[in-house]
Design a protein around this motif. Sequence first.
Motif, PDB file in Angstrom:
ATOM      1  N   PRO A 145       3.527 -13.287 -25.435  1.00  0.00           N
ATOM      2  CA  PRO A 145       2.873 -12.753 -24.227  1.00  0.00           C
ATOM      3  C   PRO A 145       3.376 -11.366 -23.867  1.00  0.00           C
ATOM      4  O   PRO A 145       2.589 -10.490 -23.488  1.00  0.00           O
ATOM      5  CB  PRO A 145       3.252 -13.780 -23.156  1.00  0.00           C
ATOM      6  N   ALA A 146       4.674 -11.128 -24.009  1.00  0.00           N
ATOM      7  CA  ALA A 146       5.215  -9.815 -23.654  1.00  0.00           C
ATOM      8  C   ALA A 146       4.605  -8.725 -24.547  1.00  0.00           C
ATOM      9  O   ALA A 146       4.256  -7.637 -24.084  1.00  0.00           O
ATOM     10  CB  ALA A 146       6.736  -9.822 -23.794  1.00  0.00           C
ATOM     11  N   GLN A 147       4.485  -9.052 -25.827  1.00  0.00           N
ATOM     12  CA  GLN A 147       3.906  -8.073 -26.742  1.00  0.00           C
ATOM     13  C   GLN A 147       2.442  -7.828 -26.427  1.00  0.00           C
ATOM     14  O   GLN A 147       1.939  -6.715 -26.536  1.00  0.00           O
ATOM     15  CB  GLN A 147       4.041  -8.571 -28.186  1.00  0.00           C
ATOM     16  N   GLN A 148       1.752  -8.899 -26.053  1.00  0.00           N
ATOM     17  CA  GLN A 148       0.337  -8.725 -25.741  1.00  0.00           C
ATOM     18  C   GLN A 148       0.166  -7.856 -24.510  1.00  0.00           C
ATOM     19  O   GLN A 148      -0.777  -7.074 -24.416  1.00  0.00           O
ATOM     20  CB  GLN A 148      -0.315 -10.095 -25.554  1.00  0.00           C
ATOM     21  N   ASP A 149       1.095  -7.992 -23.572  1.00  0.00           N
ATOM     22  CA  ASP A 149       1.096  -7.093 -22.418  1.00  0.00           C
ATOM     23  C   ASP A 149       1.244  -5.649 -22.863  1.00  0.00           C
ATOM     24  O   ASP A 149       0.508  -4.764 -22.422  1.00  0.00           O
ATOM     25  CB  ASP A 149       2.272  -7.446 -21.501  1.00  0.00           C
ATOM     26  N   LEU A 150       2.195  -5.419 -23.747  1.00  0.00           N
ATOM     27  CA  LEU A 150       2.434  -4.078 -24.255  1.00  0.00           C
ATOM     28  C   LEU A 150       1.176  -3.531 -24.914  1.00  0.00           C
ATOM     29  O   LEU A 150       0.754  -2.395 -24.654  1.00  0.00           O
ATOM     30  CB  LEU A 150       3.586  -4.110 -25.269  1.00  0.00           C
ATOM     31  N   MET A 151       0.549  -4.363 -25.751  1.00  0.00           N
ATOM     32  CA  MET A 151      -0.665  -3.930 -26.425  1.00  0.00           C
ATOM     33  C   MET A 151      -1.754  -3.558 -25.415  1.00  0.00           C
ATOM     34  O   MET A 151      -2.447  -2.561 -25.575  1.00  0.00           O
ATOM     35  CB  MET A 151      -1.188  -5.046 -27.335  1.00  0.00           C
ATOM     36  N   ALA A 152      -1.858  -4.388 -24.369  1.00  0.00           N
ATOM     37  CA  ALA A 152      -2.889  -4.126 -23.362  1.00  0.00           C
ATOM     38  C   ALA A 152      -2.638  -2.777 -22.696  1.00  0.00           C
ATOM     39  O   ALA A 152      -3.554  -1.986 -22.481  1.00  0.00           O
ATOM     40  CB  ALA A 152      -2.901  -5.243 -22.324  1.00  0.00           C
ATOM     41  N   ARG A 153      -1.370  -2.492 -22.401  1.00  0.00           N
ATOM     42  CA  ARG A 153      -1.052  -1.202 -21.776  1.00  0.00           C
ATOM     43  C   ARG A 153      -1.372  -0.054 -22.716  1.00  0.00           C
ATOM     44  O   ARG A 153      -1.962   0.958 -22.335  1.00  0.00           O
ATOM     45  CB  ARG A 153       0.414  -1.164 -21.361  1.00  0.00           C
ATOM     46  N   LYS A 154      -0.958  -0.211 -23.985  1.00  0.00           N
ATOM     47  CA  LYS A 154      -1.227   0.846 -24.968  1.00  0.00           C
ATOM     48  C   LYS A 154      -2.730   1.053 -25.137  1.00  0.00           C
ATOM     49  O   LYS A 154      -3.199   2.156 -25.382  1.00  0.00           O
ATOM     50  CB  LYS A 154      -0.606   0.464 -26.320  1.00  0.00           C
ATOM     51  N   ARG A 155      -3.464  -0.031 -25.016  1.00  0.00           N
ATOM     52  CA  ARG A 155      -4.900   0.072 -25.234  1.00  0.00           C
ATOM     53  C   ARG A 155      -5.555   0.898 -24.136  1.00  0.00           C
ATOM     54  O   ARG A 155      -6.422   1.728 -24.407  1.00  0.00           O
ATOM     55  CB  ARG A 155      -5.538  -1.312 -25.288  1.00  0.00           C
ATOM     56  N   PHE A 206       3.580   2.486 -30.917  1.00  0.00           N
ATOM     57  CA  PHE A 206       3.421   1.267 -30.116  1.00  0.00           C
ATOM     58  C   PHE A 206       4.630   1.003 -29.228  1.00  0.00           C
ATOM     59  O   PHE A 206       4.513   0.904 -28.028  1.00  0.00           O
ATOM     60  CB  PHE A 206       3.203   0.053 -31.034  1.00  0.00           C
ATOM     61  N   HIS A 207       5.804   0.915 -29.852  1.00  0.00           N
ATOM     62  CA  HIS A 207       6.946   0.492 -29.040  1.00  0.00           C
ATOM     63  C   HIS A 207       7.643   1.658 -28.364  1.00  0.00           C
ATOM     64  O   HIS A 207       8.480   1.455 -27.490  1.00  0.00           O
ATOM     65  CB  HIS A 207       7.930  -0.328 -29.885  1.00  0.00           C
ATOM     66  N   GLY A 208       7.302   2.877 -28.759  1.00  0.00           N
ATOM     67  CA  GLY A 208       7.841   4.037 -28.073  1.00  0.00           C
ATOM     68  C   GLY A 208       9.349   4.161 -28.204  1.00  0.00           C
ATOM     69  O   GLY A 208      10.016   4.741 -27.358  1.00  0.00           O
ATOM     70  N   GLY A 209       9.920   3.596 -29.259  1.00  0.00           N
ATOM     71  CA  GLY A 209      11.355   3.759 -29.502  1.00  0.00           C
ATOM     72  C   GLY A 209      12.218   2.703 -28.828  1.00  0.00           C
ATOM     73  O   GLY A 209      13.431   2.716 -28.944  1.00  0.00           O
ATOM     74  N   ASP A 210      11.579   1.796 -28.112  1.00  0.00           N
ATOM     75  CA  ASP A 210      12.340   0.750 -27.429  1.00  0.00           C
ATOM     76  C   ASP A 210      12.794  -0.294 -28.445  1.00  0.00           C
ATOM     77  O   ASP A 210      12.000  -1.085 -28.951  1.00  0.00           O
ATOM     78  CB  ASP A 210      11.439   0.114 -26.365  1.00  0.00           C
ATOM     79  N   THR A 211      14.084  -0.330 -28.725  1.00  0.00           N
ATOM     80  CA  THR A 211      14.571  -1.202 -29.797  1.00  0.00           C
ATOM     81  C   THR A 211      14.434  -2.677 -29.440  1.00  0.00           C
ATOM     82  O   THR A 211      14.301  -3.520 -30.322  1.00  0.00           O
ATOM     83  CB  THR A 211      16.043  -0.884 -30.117  1.00  0.00           C
ATOM     84  N   ALA A 212      14.469  -2.982 -28.161  1.00  0.00           N
ATOM     85  CA  ALA A 212      14.302  -4.384 -27.754  1.00  0.00           C
ATOM     86  C   ALA A 212      12.923  -4.887 -28.177  1.00  0.00           C
ATOM     87  O   ALA A 212      12.761  -6.008 -28.667  1.00  0.00           O
ATOM     88  CB  ALA A 212      14.469  -4.522 -26.242  1.00  0.00           C
ATOM     89  N   ILE A 213      11.938  -4.017 -28.028  1.00  0.00           N
ATOM     90  CA  ILE A 213      10.589  -4.410 -28.410  1.00  0.00           C
ATOM     91  C   ILE A 213      10.493  -4.578 -29.923  1.00  0.00           C
ATOM     92  O   ILE A 213       9.853  -5.504 -30.423  1.00  0.00           O
ATOM     93  CB  ILE A 213       9.568  -3.358 -27.909  1.00  0.00           C
ATOM     94  N   VAL A 214      11.160  -3.678 -30.652  1.00  0.00           N
ATOM     95  CA  VAL A 214      11.153  -3.796 -32.103  1.00  0.00           C
ATOM     96  C   VAL A 214      11.742  -5.135 -32.524  1.00  0.00           C
ATOM     97  O   VAL A 214      11.169  -5.848 -33.363  1.00  0.00           O
ATOM     98  CB  VAL A 214      11.939  -2.636 -32.744  1.00  0.00           C
TER      99      VAL A 214
END
Lengths: 255, 255
Positions: A145-155, A206-214
Amino acid sequence: MTGRQGPEQRWSVGELARATGLTVRALHHYDDIGLVTASERTAAGHRRYAEADLRRLYRVRALRGLGLSLEEIATVLARDVDDVSALRAVLEGQLAHLDEQAVRVSRLREQVAGLLASLDEGMPGPERFTATLEAISRMDDHYTPAQQDLMARKRTELGPAAIEAMKVEWFGLARRLMGLQAQDVPVDDPRVQEMTKRWDEIGTAFHGGDTAIVAATDAAYEGSKESLNRQLGWPAPGDGPDLVDYVRRAREART
Amino acid sequence: MTGRQGPEQRWSVGELARATGLTVRALHHYDDIGLVTASERTAAGHRRYAEADLRRLYRVRALRGLGLSLEEIATVLARDVDDVSALRAVLEGQLAHLDEQAVRVSRLREQVAGLLASLDEGMPGPERFTATLEAISRMDDHYTPAQQDLMARKRTELGPAAIEAMKVEWFGLARRLMGLQAQDVPVDDPRVQEMTKRWDEIGTAFHGGDTAIVAATDAAYEGSKESLNRQLGWPAPGDGPDLVDYVRRAREART
DNA sequence: GCTACGACCTCACGCGACGTGAGGGTCAAG
DNA sequence: CTTGACCCTCACGTCGCGTGAGGTCGTAGC
């Protein structure tokens, strides 16, 4: 025809159209929006363009050649005094816009070319090609879900088309890297280096350098790679060396 | 919400919009043109999308990411059997189109950048800038009838905007070359070489390699260069060495 | 004087992929 | 039963004109 004496000369639309290479309809349009107006009309309503109109029209034609919109041209020519700062601002805007476009076009070109290359090299199941496209597009389904949130924002940030293009490009990169890996091409090969570089560029987009997301992404990938690979028509992990590992080694081999 | 049991699941427009990042309006549009249609409607007329619709939508989204038009996507997805050849044809068309665009954009970029450089280096009479643009655009006035015919043909061939852009670029080149010439930069300097190369490219775009036309152009230039130079705000020939001569020497210095 | 023909006029629709309201019905939760 | 979120169908606006449709104007030839 028209009287020919002195500076009082007037031109009809047709004459102007022939002289400038524009169409009569275009001149009508410029008249409609007030960009270049005939300063006179005959009793019957026919347009009569004077010398000043002609001069304005030539400026418009020159600026159109630079790709400016009619609105931009209107602002540039608005002050009858030559306002260099207005022109400079518009040209700088146009330059930035063209740079953007150049990036977009070359990205798209690479993506389409990559896909065509995949087709030529006999994709896994070319008869299921659009089904594969669908699977690429639905990669999101495997995300947390967290990643899908990220994708939605990027979209909303980049637009859905840009996101999809990057996914397709990523797929093409992965497929070609797998080919190189299968041939035991060393990780410092320039082709491998170039492709992993672009791979990482897409990643950071996508992740903008955020290592936690990676890290979260990697974890999610580990959890669902089996079904993902199946849907993409790829060999199951374990059938061969791991692509992610190959990319990591290439990354470490960078100078 | 919606029933959740098994493969009979249905989605509303809003749900699909959220899932795909597209807007409800876009889905309506796809429905209008028959690209992605909801296979069911509720009694009240609300769209209910089934699994197959969803899959089709994901393919559309992926193909949109490559910059294809909705019409092209429709033809690609027309045959429910995967028709690789149709896809390949469309992608190759798109590739060609993108290449064209890349050329156009980079040309325009150079032209706008050149003009901005002219502005920054303090054009001859920057307060008369649009007047100079007009003069560039009206260079044709100095041509012989035969040359004007040629220009008219080229204009219908390439479009008036392309012609104007080349004229402006040519003007920028001439201005910068005059600057280099004034500093006695040798003709084999890479900057001079690159600029004269582009100069000749623009030339051939007009005369198409016909040397008779080149000769006629030179003759016409000799005849009217005085008034032309005056209108462009350039020094009269004789005030310094001739630019045309400088270009000719640069051309001869090519390896 | 009549007629043909070319050039001109003003609407007004069309393109592409939707955005953006307007003016209403529908539906599940409280 | 109400509320608010969601859904529906028009329908106009974008950008730079192309492409008719249907009518007027002006001149040259018979």
